[in-house]
Scaffold this motif. Structure first.
Motif, PDB file in Angstrom:
ATOM      1  N   GLU A 149     -88.682 -90.465 -12.091  1.00  0.00           N
ATOM      2  CA  GLU A 149     -89.939 -90.765 -12.745  1.00  0.00           C
ATOM      3  C   GLU A 149     -90.623 -89.427 -12.976  1.00  0.00           C
ATOM      4  N   LYS A 150     -90.782 -89.062 -14.224  1.00  0.00           N
ATOM      5  CA  LYS A 150     -91.249 -87.720 -14.584  1.00  0.00           C
ATOM      6  C   LYS A 150     -92.474 -87.305 -13.784  1.00  0.00           C
ATOM      7  N   ASN A 151     -92.378 -86.104 -13.206  1.00  0.00           N
ATOM      8  CA  ASN A 151     -93.468 -85.467 -12.461  1.00  0.00           C
ATOM      9  C   ASN A 151     -93.865 -86.199 -11.180  1.00  0.00           C
ATOM     10  N   ARG A 206     -94.471 -79.737 -11.816  1.00  0.00           N
ATOM     11  CA  ARG A 206     -95.036 -80.592 -12.872  1.00  0.00           C
ATOM     12  C   ARG A 206     -94.700 -80.001 -14.235  1.00  0.00           C
ATOM     13  N   ASP A 207     -94.122 -80.839 -15.098  1.00  0.00           N
ATOM     14  CA  ASP A 207     -93.748 -80.488 -16.474  1.00  0.00           C
ATOM     15  C   ASP A 207     -92.646 -79.430 -16.563  1.00  0.00           C
ATOM     16  N   ASP A 209     -88.875 -78.505 -16.971  1.00  0.00           N
ATOM     17  CA  ASP A 209     -87.821 -79.250 -17.655  1.00  0.00           C
ATOM     18  C   ASP A 209     -86.666 -79.627 -16.724  1.00  0.00           C
ATOM     19  N   LYS A 228     -82.934 -83.485 -15.044  1.00  0.00           N
ATOM     20  CA  LYS A 228     -83.971 -83.341 -16.052  1.00  0.00           C
ATOM     21  C   LYS A 228     -85.222 -84.083 -15.607  1.00  0.00           C
ATOM     22  N   ASN A 229     -86.359 -83.477 -15.820  1.00  0.00           N
ATOM     23  CA  ASN A 229     -87.629 -84.081 -15.426  1.00  0.00           C
ATOM     24  C   ASN A 229     -88.119 -85.029 -16.517  1.00  0.00           C
ATOM     25  N   VAL A 230     -87.354 -86.100 -16.706  1.00  0.00           N
ATOM     26  CA  VAL A 230     -87.700 -87.150 -17.667  1.00  0.00           C
ATOM     27  C   VAL A 230     -87.430 -88.501 -17.008  1.00  0.00           C
ATOM     28  N   ASN A 231     -88.088 -89.539 -17.477  1.00  0.00           N
ATOM     29  CA  ASN A 231     -87.849 -90.875 -16.945  1.00  0.00           C
ATOM     30  C   ASN A 231     -86.419 -91.290 -17.229  1.00  0.00           C
TER      31      ASN A 231
END
Length: 351
Positions: A149-151, A206-207, A209, A228-231
């Motif tokens: 879950e991003k961040n 936070r944020d 990549d 990768k920091n993406v959902n």
């Protein structure tokens, strides 16, 4: 998942060129050969480090270098030279005076013919480890990324972990991990083998990549991966195994309402001791582990009472909501020394 393969190879690889910041690949001619590795056996803070080298090419001279972490030891201070003998050896090397006050230090062995291996160690005195602990199911431990879950949170599957060890969990940016990682807490491996756990991502990534997560124990076991920091995948909040006799159940948390920016609030967890051991007020604390830091005062507090099996305690921390709208997660924990007895996550919404 991208970079999933990182978890299945050692962080220390030998070859003629580095293929990544955390791992290096072997030259094409040597792909079928064993991989030289360095295991840190013990450290005398500011004085020396003892290592074990394995799978090295036989009867080859290696230059030993040390440097601050982040450069794989390339171009570091020359400490001495060492011969690989029959390919496996133990040696103790003096830490250069220029590095004796560094928190973490990289060590690198490289030969004129292009072979190299590197590792890093925390510059704290530690006891020797004669042999690595046996691993459940055989092979080296590794971790798979199940969901992100991003961040906020990453859910991880641990595999082939040794039993009964406490691991430090480190999270940081992929490109500068060894310089910028944050220790987010500890994890107990229980019976070893395979298990799932979740880690709240610190504000420092936070944020970012690409993020690296790494676990390592004082007994020399470690595993890492990057994501990768993406959902993506499936994110579930999973508590890791707990030491024998320790277990907990969070029966209530607060607040549940939406908060205003910079609103004062009490973070509250009602926790039941479902294990078989007392949580002694003389040795058990509750402390901040990771995520958004919203506490108004300290990061660690003493228990005010002993909590027996079957009893509950209400833990309250004075907090201040962030000044910007959003969803924020913080994780505290009930701890005994370096062992986490119970994770205490809390998520708030600010509007």
């Amino acid at each position: 998942m991208l970079f999933q393969w990182l978890s299945r190879i050692p962080r220390i690889l030998a070859g003629l060129a580095a293929a990544a910041l955390i791992a290096a690949s072997l030259p094409q001619a040597a792909l079928a050969a064993s991989v030289p590795t360095i295991t840190i056996l013990s450290v005398k803070a500011g004085e020396s480090v003892k290592i074990r080298g394995e799978n090295f090419p036989k009867n080859t001279d290696f230059t030993v270098r040390m440097d601050v972490v982040g450069h794989q030891g390339i171009g570091g201070t020359v400490v001495t030279t060492t011969n690989s003998g029959n390919g496996s050896f133990e040696a103790e090397y003096t830490i250069p005076a220029t590095l004796k006050n560094e928190r973490t230090i990289a060590i690198r062995l490289e030969s004129a013919s292009g072979w190299f291996s590197y590792n890093w160690f925390t510059n704290n005195t530690s006891s020797p480890t004669a042999t690595p602990a046996p691993l459940a199911g055989g092979g080296k431990p590794y971790i798979d990324i199940i969901g992100v879950e991003k961040n906020k949170t990453v859910t991880v599957q641990a595999n082939r972990f040794p039993a009964g060890q406490t691991f430090t969990v480190r999270v940081g940016p992929f490109k500068d991990f060894f310089k910028k990682y944050v220790e987010t807490g500890t994890l107990y491996s229980g019976n070893g083998g395979s298990f799932k756990f979740s880690v709240n991502l610190p504000e420092s990534v936070r944020d970012v990549d690409m993020i690296t997560i790494r676990l390592d124990s004082n007994q020399g076991a470690y595993a890492f991966n990057a994501f990768k920091n993406v959902n993506s995948g499936t994110v579930v909040i999973v508590d890791p195994p707990q030491p024998t006799g320790t277990a907990c159940s969070i029966t209530a948390t607060a607040p549940s309402k939406t908060l205003k920016p910079r609103e004062d609030f009490d973070a509250t967890w009602t926790v039941k001791n479902t294990g078989s051991k007392n949580w002694e007020m003389t040795s058990v604390d509750y402390k901040y582990l990771s995520g958004s830091e919203m506490q108004k005062y300290g990061k660690v507090f003493d228990f005010k009472q002993t909590v027996k099996p079957g009893e509950s305690i209400k833990i309250i921390v004075d907090m201040l909501a962030p000044d910007k709208a959003g969803t924020y997660t913080t994780t505290w924990a009930i701890v005994q020394g370096s062992t986490t007895l119970c994770n205490l996550p809390l998520t708030i919404v600010v509007k």
